[in-house]
Scaffold this active site. Structure first.
Site, short mmCIF file in Angstrom:
data_model
loop_
_atom_site.label_atom_id
_atom_site.label_comp_id
_atom_site.label_asym_id
_atom_site.label_seq_id
_atom_site.Cartn_x
_atom_site.Cartn_y
_atom_site.Cartn_z
N GLU A 186 9.52 -3.23 4.09
CA GLU A 186 10.37 -2.42 4.97
C GLU A 186 9.56 -1.32 5.66
O GLU A 186 9.73 -1.05 6.86
CB GLU A 186 11.52 -1.80 4.16
CG GLU A 186 12.56 -2.81 3.68
CD GLU A 186 12.10 -3.62 2.49
OE1 GLU A 186 12.76 -4.62 2.17
OE2 GLU A 186 11.07 -3.26 1.87
N GLU A 245 -6.76 -1.22 1.74
CA GLU A 245 -5.98 -1.93 0.75
C GLU A 245 -5.14 -3.03 1.40
O GLU A 245 -5.08 -4.16 0.91
CB GLU A 245 -5.06 -0.95 0.00
CG GLU A 245 -4.19 -1.63 -1.05
CD GLU A 245 -3.24 -0.67 -1.75
OE1 GLU A 245 -2.61 -1.09 -2.74
OE2 GLU A 245 -3.11 0.49 -1.31
N GLY A 258 -4.18 6.19 -8.64
CA GLY A 258 -3.06 7.05 -9.00
C GLY A 258 -2.33 7.55 -7.76
O GLY A 258 -2.55 8.69 -7.32
N TYR A 259 -1.48 6.71 -7.20
CA TYR A 259 -0.71 7.08 -6.01
C TYR A 259 0.78 7.18 -6.36
O TYR A 259 1.37 8.24 -6.34
CB TYR A 259 -0.91 6.05 -4.89
CG TYR A 259 -2.10 6.31 -4.00
CD1 TYR A 259 -3.19 7.08 -4.43
CD2 TYR A 259 -2.15 5.80 -2.71
CE1 TYR A 259 -4.28 7.31 -3.61
CE2 TYR A 259 -3.24 6.03 -1.87
CZ TYR A 259 -4.29 6.78 -2.34
OH TYR A 259 -5.36 7.02 -1.51
N SER A 260 1.40 6.02 -6.67
CA SER A 260 2.86 5.98 -6.84
C SER A 260 3.31 6.79 -8.05
O SER A 260 2.63 6.87 -9.07
CB SER A 260 3.33 4.53 -7.01
OG SER A 260 3.12 3.80 -5.82
#
Length: 397
Positions: free
Chosen positions: A384, A248, A129-131
């Site tokens: 990016e 990751e 649960g990051y983004s």
């Protein structure tokens, strides 16, 4: 760097090769890669991971005291190379590769004793649960909030997460949540372990163009999380998150998988006739294939250098961004070449007449992998962002 294996390392290579030959029967391979893999992925992976764990090879990179192996850098390389050759997947990363290093590095003794054995035995399936809708590459802008209740023994979590892989099958989710807004945005983030069966947790699927259900939205509405499920100190979650992202990005490089995919691509091109000769003999195709292979060899040696450094106790730094960048470029190049081999049949859409009926039996797979692969330059930190990291920390710009 001497790339020749010693007699002992060759013996280990034979041991690993025999192990995978013994455990990968047709039934298990079908669950992992066959037509029913989407529906039975969790069952197939748990069965496979149980076999790894029985041998003690579920998490060889962990410290030995927690169930890892005291392997050399070369042994880690051999293991992953042999695994990739036979199409054996790496364990689902969210538990064993991502949250486990955070738990054994920063967690309490009670957290280590409870969660680590369950991760090794695949008793718990994890998701990340990051983004969030407004916090992807700029992860520190996350808004999912956790506040202590009146008793001080629970956090109450409200907010949402997005692009959550396999949340529909997960037992637990590790989350970055905002516990303070008073200082720098990185300083007000905490790291929580949340039971997905908690009241107030809702999972909604995100349908993707590859037709494979793996992404989800996760919503938290007044979800109570015990304070003892916080990793480390309150407000230090950004520090823990950065160490997780290094692990990751190293796994995202997928060198072993790309080597196997490249060999499969070569065989497909050898069988495809173009103008009376094998596509593999076409100068333009041959050049493109050679360029990818050269890039992959360079990536492999870079990975070896990172592993050698890690074996000496050093933490990977911007090298993880370089591996992630080049690894995803190579994966996408292989996917594009596979689409070229399939030709017009790669454009066939799912329906009553699918690609297998109209032409190559790999064309539908090629299309789905191509579509899914477009996301690899975004997840785990967009290209990016990784280029900015490299420019700053490697080139000093």
């Amino acid at each position: 760097m001497d790339t020749r294996f010693t007699e002992e390392e060759l013996g280990f290579q034979a041991e690993v090769r025999q192990f995978f030959a013994d455990i990968l029967d047709e039934e298990l391979l079908s669950k992992l890669h066959g037509a029913e893999a989407s529906a039975n992925l969790k069952d197939g992976m748990i069965e496979y991971q149980h076999r790894l764990n029985e041998r003690g090879w579920m998490a060889p990179g962990w410290p030995v005291e927690y169930g890892g192996q005291d392997w050399s850098m070369t042994q880690h390389f051999i293991f992953n190379a042999e695994r990739g050759k036979v199409g054996a997947p790496a364990p689902i990363p969210f538990g064993v590769t991502m949250v486990a290093p955070v738990i054994y590095s920063y967690g309490s003794d009670e957290q280590k004793a409870h969660f680590l054995p369950r991760i090794l035995n695949s008793d718990d399936w994890w998701c990340q649960g990051y983004s969030e809708p407004g916090a992807g590459s700029d992860l520190a802008s996350l808004a999912c909030k956790a506040e202590l209740d009146s008793s001080g023994s629970n956090y109450v979590v409200n907010g949402s997460k997005i692009w959550t892989s396999f949340a529909q099958a997960a037992d637990w989710i590790f989350c970055l949540v905002r516990t303070d807004n008073s200082g720098r945005k990185q300083e007000g983030i905490s790291f929580l372990l949340i039971d997905m069966k908690s009241p107030g947790v809702t999972v909604r699927p995100i349908n993707t163009i590859d037709g494979f259900h793996h992404l989800n939205e996760v919503f938290f509405e007044d979800v109570k999380v015990p304070v003892e499920n916080r990793i480390g100190e309150e407000g230090k979650g950004w520090t823990y998150a950065k160490s997780l992202l290094v692990h990751e990005r190293l796994s995202i490089a997928e060198v072993a998988e790309s080597k196997r995919n490249l060999e499969q691509l070569r065989e497909l091109a050898r069988a495809e006739v173009n103008g009376g000769t094998s596509l593999l003999q076409d100068p333009a195709f041959e050049r493109r294939l050679a360029e990818v292979e050269i890039d992959l060899m360079a990536l492999e040696f870079t990975e070896l250098r990172v592993l050698a450094s890690a074996a000496e106790g050093n933490m990977p730094g911007p090298e993880s961004s370089l591996l992630k960048l080049q690894g995803t470029d190579i994966q996408q190049a292989i996917q594009e070449l596979r689409m070229d081999v399939a030709g017009y049949y790669s454009q066939t859409l799912q329906g009553e007449l699918n690609a297998a009926q109209l032409g190559h039996d790999f064309a539908d797979f090629a299309q789905k992998q191509y579509f899914r692969g477009r996301a690899s330059s975004i997840y785990g930190g967009s290209d990016e962002v990784q280029k900015n990291v490299t420019a700053k920390h490697v080139l000093g710009l």
